[in-house]
Design a protein around this motif. Structure first.
Motif, PDB file in Angstrom:
ATOM      1  N   VAL A   3       3.963  10.341  -1.591  1.00 26.32           N
ATOM      2  CA  VAL A   3       4.713  10.020  -0.572  1.00 26.32           C
ATOM      3  C   VAL A   3       6.093   9.915  -0.637  1.00 26.32           C
ATOM      4  O   VAL A   3       6.389   9.223  -1.941  1.00 26.32           O
ATOM      5  N   ASP A   4       7.159  10.555   0.008  1.00 24.98           N
ATOM      6  CA  ASP A   4       8.509  10.520  -0.507  1.00 24.98           C
ATOM      7  C   ASP A   4       8.971   9.053   0.218  1.00 24.98           C
ATOM      8  O   ASP A   4       8.651   8.617   1.092  1.00 24.98           O
ATOM      9  N   ARG A   5       9.771   8.584  -0.777  1.00 22.59           N
ATOM     10  CA  ARG A   5      10.396   6.994  -0.635  1.00 22.59           C
ATOM     11  C   ARG A   5      11.049   7.010   0.761  1.00 22.59           C
ATOM     12  O   ARG A   5      10.979   6.199   1.556  1.00 22.59           O
ATOM     13  N   HIS A   6      11.778   7.873   0.985  1.00 24.27           N
ATOM     14  CA  HIS A   6      12.685   8.028   2.288  1.00 24.27           C
ATOM     15  C   HIS A   6      11.848   8.046   3.480  1.00 24.27           C
ATOM     16  O   HIS A   6      12.074   7.290   4.248  1.00 24.27           O
ATOM     17  N   VAL A  10       9.133   4.963   7.874  1.00 28.02           N
ATOM     18  CA  VAL A  10       7.913   4.298   8.487  1.00 28.02           C
ATOM     19  C   VAL A  10       8.047   3.065   8.820  1.00 28.02           C
ATOM     20  O   VAL A  10       7.486   2.200   9.821  1.00 28.02           O
ATOM     21  N   LEU A  11       8.000   2.188   7.396  1.00 23.43           N
ATOM     22  CA  LEU A  11       8.040   0.915   7.627  1.00 23.43           C
ATOM     23  C   LEU A  11       9.214   0.266   8.337  1.00 23.43           C
ATOM     24  O   LEU A  11       8.775  -0.741   9.035  1.00 23.43           O
ATOM     25  N   ASP A  12      10.294   0.814   8.302  1.00 25.73           N
ATOM     26  CA  ASP A  12      11.624   0.252   9.252  1.00 25.73           C
ATOM     27  C   ASP A  12      11.251   0.537  10.687  1.00 25.73           C
ATOM     28  O   ASP A  12      11.208  -0.295  11.474  1.00 25.73           O
ATOM     29  N   SER A  13      10.325   1.620  11.019  1.00 19.74           N
ATOM     30  CA  SER A  13      10.034   1.774  12.356  1.00 19.74           C
ATOM     31  C   SER A  13       9.109   0.720  13.063  1.00 19.74           C
ATOM     32  O   SER A  13       8.990   0.324  14.170  1.00 19.74           O
ATOM     33  N   LEU A  14       8.282   0.110  11.947  1.00 23.11           N
ATOM     34  CA  LEU A  14       7.183  -0.804  12.349  1.00 23.11           C
ATOM     35  C   LEU A  14       7.900  -2.176  12.928  1.00 23.11           C
ATOM     36  O   LEU A  14       7.396  -2.930  13.657  1.00 23.11           O
ATOM     37  N   ALA A  33       0.889  -1.044   0.064  1.00 19.30           N
ATOM     38  CA  ALA A  33      -0.045  -0.112  -0.130  1.00 19.30           C
ATOM     39  C   ALA A  33       0.816   1.299  -0.035  1.00 19.30           C
ATOM     40  O   ALA A  33       0.632   2.072  -0.703  1.00 19.30           O
ATOM     41  N   VAL A  34       1.889   1.187   0.835  1.00 19.50           N
ATOM     42  CA  VAL A  34       3.062   2.371   0.810  1.00 19.50           C
ATOM     43  C   VAL A  34       3.457   2.544  -0.617  1.00 19.50           C
ATOM     44  O   VAL A  34       3.683   3.550  -0.808  1.00 19.50           O
ATOM     45  N   ASP A  35       4.032   1.558  -1.066  1.00 17.31           N
ATOM     46  CA  ASP A  35       4.596   1.548  -2.632  1.00 17.31           C
ATOM     47  C   ASP A  35       3.712   2.084  -3.521  1.00 17.31           C
ATOM     48  O   ASP A  35       4.141   2.948  -4.374  1.00 17.31           O
ATOM     49  N   ARG A  36       2.463   2.027  -3.302  1.00 15.92           N
ATOM     50  CA  ARG A  36       1.424   2.588  -4.315  1.00 15.92           C
ATOM     51  C   ARG A  36       1.475   4.014  -4.220  1.00 15.92           C
ATOM     52  O   ARG A  36       1.339   4.912  -5.188  1.00 15.92           O
ATOM     53  N   GLU A  37       1.355   4.540  -2.967  1.00 14.33           N
ATOM     54  CA  GLU A  37       1.394   5.961  -2.643  1.00 14.33           C
ATOM     55  C   GLU A  37       2.786   6.524  -3.058  1.00 14.33           C
ATOM     56  O   GLU A  37       2.811   7.720  -3.570  1.00 14.33           O
TER      57      GLU A  37
END
Length: 81
Positions: free
Chosen positions: A60-63, A68-72, A50-54
């Motif tokens: 949404v900025d890739r970095h 955000v994904l790493d923090s999960l 979902a994030v990749d689609r955004e």
């Protein structure tokens, strides 16, 4: 929320985690820590998609998305603003 550290979902592809969950189920293992780990990893991969689609849409900025994904999964101590 569980305090146990989960495996890095990037250690396998989404298909790999699906296969792992299927193998566990075929052996009758439908609950427990390994099943929970596979389900959590699949959840992360669905969120990643979902994030990749955004990101692809340019909203949404890739970095930032990667942070955000790493923090999960706890690979980044804190997000910087």
């Amino acid at each position: 929320m569980s305090t146990k550290a989960m495996a890095d979902p990037r250690s396998r592809s989404m298909a790999g985690w699906r296969s792992r969950l299927g193998v566990l189920a075929s052996r009758g293992e439908t609950s427990g820590p390994r099943v929970d780990e596979a389900r959590a990893a699949l959840s992360w991969w669905r969120l990643r998609a979902a994030v990749d689609r955004e990101v692809a849409s340019g909203l949404v900025d890739r970095h930032r998305a990667d942070a955000v994904l790493d923090s999960l999964i706890g690979t980044e101590a804190a997000m910087s603003t």
